[in-house]
Design a protein around this motif. Sequence first.
Motif, mmCIF file in Angstrom:
data_model
loop_
_atom_site.group_PDB
_atom_site.id
_atom_site.type_symbol
_atom_site.label_atom_id
_atom_site.label_comp_id
_atom_site.label_asym_id
_atom_site.label_seq_id
_atom_site.Cartn_x
_atom_site.Cartn_y
_atom_site.Cartn_z
ATOM 1 N N ALA A 1 0.829 -1.199 0.000
ATOM 2 C CA ALA A 1 0.000 0.000 0.000
ATOM 3 C C ALA A 1 0.869 1.256 0.000
ATOM 4 O O ALA A 1 1.954 1.284 0.582
ATOM 5 N N ILE A 2 0.432 2.300 -0.674
ATOM 6 C CA ILE A 2 1.145 3.580 -0.711
ATOM 7 C C ILE A 2 1.024 4.237 0.658
ATOM 8 O O ILE A 2 -0.061 4.269 1.237
ATOM 9 N N PRO A 3 2.150 4.753 1.228
ATOM 10 C CA PRO A 3 2.062 5.389 2.548
ATOM 11 C C PRO A 3 1.013 6.487 2.575
ATOM 12 O O PRO A 3 0.952 7.330 1.690
ATOM 13 N N GLY A 4 0.211 6.445 3.604
ATOM 14 C CA GLY A 4 -0.846 7.430 3.742
ATOM 15 C C GLY A 4 -2.102 7.087 2.984
ATOM 16 O O GLY A 4 -3.093 7.803 3.060
ATOM 17 N N ASP A 5 -2.076 6.014 2.239
ATOM 18 C CA ASP A 5 -3.247 5.606 1.476
ATOM 19 C C ASP A 5 -3.860 4.397 2.136
ATOM 20 O O ASP A 5 -3.316 3.304 2.091
ATOM 21 N N ASN A 6 -5.008 4.596 2.765
ATOM 22 C CA ASN A 6 -5.688 3.500 3.435
ATOM 23 C C ASN A 6 -6.811 2.938 2.601
ATOM 24 O O ASN A 6 -7.771 2.385 3.114
ATOM 25 N N GLY A 7 -6.708 3.111 1.308
ATOM 26 C CA GLY A 7 -7.715 2.525 0.446
ATOM 27 C C GLY A 7 -8.861 3.479 0.178
ATOM 28 O O GLY A 7 -8.766 4.691 0.319
ATOM 29 N N GLY A 8 -9.966 2.890 -0.209
ATOM 30 C CA GLY A 8 -11.129 3.678 -0.594
ATOM 31 C C GLY A 8 -11.666 4.542 0.526
ATOM 32 O O GLY A 8 -12.119 5.663 0.307
ATOM 33 N N ALA A 9 -11.625 4.031 1.787
ATOM 34 C CA ALA A 9 -12.150 4.809 2.910
ATOM 35 C C ALA A 9 -11.379 6.109 3.086
ATOM 36 O O ALA A 9 -11.958 7.173 3.322
ATOM 37 N N SER A 10 -10.029 6.052 2.969
ATOM 38 C CA SER A 10 -9.220 7.259 3.113
ATOM 39 C C SER A 10 -9.508 8.247 1.999
ATOM 40 O O SER A 10 -9.604 9.453 2.218
ATOM 41 N N ARG A 11 -9.644 7.738 0.779
ATOM 42 C CA ARG A 11 -9.949 8.637 -0.338
ATOM 43 C C ARG A 11 -11.296 9.313 -0.136
ATOM 44 O O ARG A 11 -11.457 10.500 -0.423
ATOM 45 N N ASP A 12 -12.264 8.574 0.379
ATOM 46 C CA ASP A 12 -13.567 9.184 0.640
ATOM 47 C C ASP A 12 -13.460 10.256 1.713
ATOM 48 O O ASP A 12 -14.102 11.316 1.618
ATOM 49 N N LEU A 13 -12.661 10.003 2.768
ATOM 50 C CA LEU A 13 -12.495 10.983 3.831
ATOM 51 C C LEU A 13 -11.844 12.256 3.307
ATOM 52 O O LEU A 13 -12.260 13.371 3.639
ATOM 53 N N VAL A 14 -10.811 12.114 2.470
ATOM 54 C CA VAL A 14 -10.150 13.288 1.874
ATOM 55 C C VAL A 14 -11.141 14.080 1.037
ATOM 56 O O VAL A 14 -11.182 15.323 1.077
ATOM 57 N N ALA A 15 -11.964 13.377 0.267
ATOM 58 C CA ALA A 15 -12.940 14.071 -0.570
ATOM 59 C C ALA A 15 -13.930 14.864 0.282
ATOM 60 O O ALA A 15 -14.296 15.990 -0.052
ATOM 61 N N VAL B 1 -13.377 16.109 3.359
ATOM 62 C CA VAL B 1 -12.681 17.256 3.954
ATOM 63 C C VAL B 1 -12.496 18.373 2.930
ATOM 64 O O VAL B 1 -12.748 19.555 3.206
ATOM 65 N N VAL B 2 -12.048 18.017 1.728
ATOM 66 C CA VAL B 2 -11.847 19.023 0.678
ATOM 67 C C VAL B 2 -13.164 19.708 0.340
ATOM 68 O O VAL B 2 -13.228 20.935 0.171
ATOM 69 N N GLY B 3 -14.239 18.920 0.255
ATOM 70 C CA GLY B 3 -15.535 19.508 -0.048
ATOM 71 C C GLY B 3 -15.981 20.510 1.003
ATOM 72 O O GLY B 3 -16.527 21.572 0.678
ATOM 73 N N ARG B 4 -15.729 20.188 2.268
ATOM 74 C CA ARG B 4 -16.116 21.115 3.330
ATOM 75 C C ARG B 4 -15.297 22.401 3.284
ATOM 76 O O ARG B 4 -15.832 23.501 3.495
#
Length: 278
Positions: A171-185, A187-190
């Motif tokens: 896994a890429i450091p800091g990348d926890n899969g789909g859940a992490s990508r959803d969380l980033v999305a 946060v950015v949206g807010r």
Amino acid sequence: MVVDLILAAWVRLYQYQYATYIKQKDNVQEMAEFSLAGIKQVDAVRYQCQYQGLEQPGTSEKSDPVELVITGIPPPGISLSPEEHVEMGTNVTIRCWNNIYGVAFYLHKDGLSAPIQHQKHSVGGTATFTLFGVTPADSGTYRCSYRIVGFCLLFSPLGDNVTLEVIPRPAIPGDNGGASRDLVAVVVGRWVAVIVFIIILTVSVLLVAQRRQMQRHERTGDTSRSPEAVQFQVSPGDSEGLTYAQLQAVTPSTHPPASSTTPEPPIIYAEVGTRVPC
């Protein structure tokens, strides 16, 4: 082959879908038994029975077919390339072989009842199976078998096995899969929503301030406006025949008088002579 009966005039043994029987037994009392000696590859077919009754004359329908499977032929060999542990997405090759020409190879995976691949015509007693872009689901134990072409029921036993283990990509450091990508999305949206709200609020405040300033200027007006009209106020003449006129400058205004403290407009006096010169 054994057939259970009560009384029969005869019992016949057929190869499946053939009209001519290959063996017959007469005056059967309870059971008919047929033996096939010296089994060869050609004997690996399906068989059926039929009989003619004594108590109730007439010929029966043919029985359901049974299969004769011949074993004892040597199992095939097997190899795996790359060796056992491979990374996800790799193409894996499995080779099966034997010393018999004219066979069809089958690739089996433990845990599955049916073969996962087959190759009808092998070249030189060898078959090659490829697993493209393997995933962890492809991990497992694989074996080969073969069938001699022209004999549907003549199968070899399963041969030796090889084990494939597919290693997931790190896994890429800091990348926890789909859940992490959803969380980033989220946060950015807010953050985008907050920035847009601040911009709208700032523009609204500036517009209100500008409007209030314009209204303040309109109330104050310009005190240096020039007179637009002159009002004359004439007093009675004196004993010398002079007449005084009171001139009052009227300043135009688009607003009603602000208050009683507003200074009165200036009064201008002028001396006007009315006598005719001597």
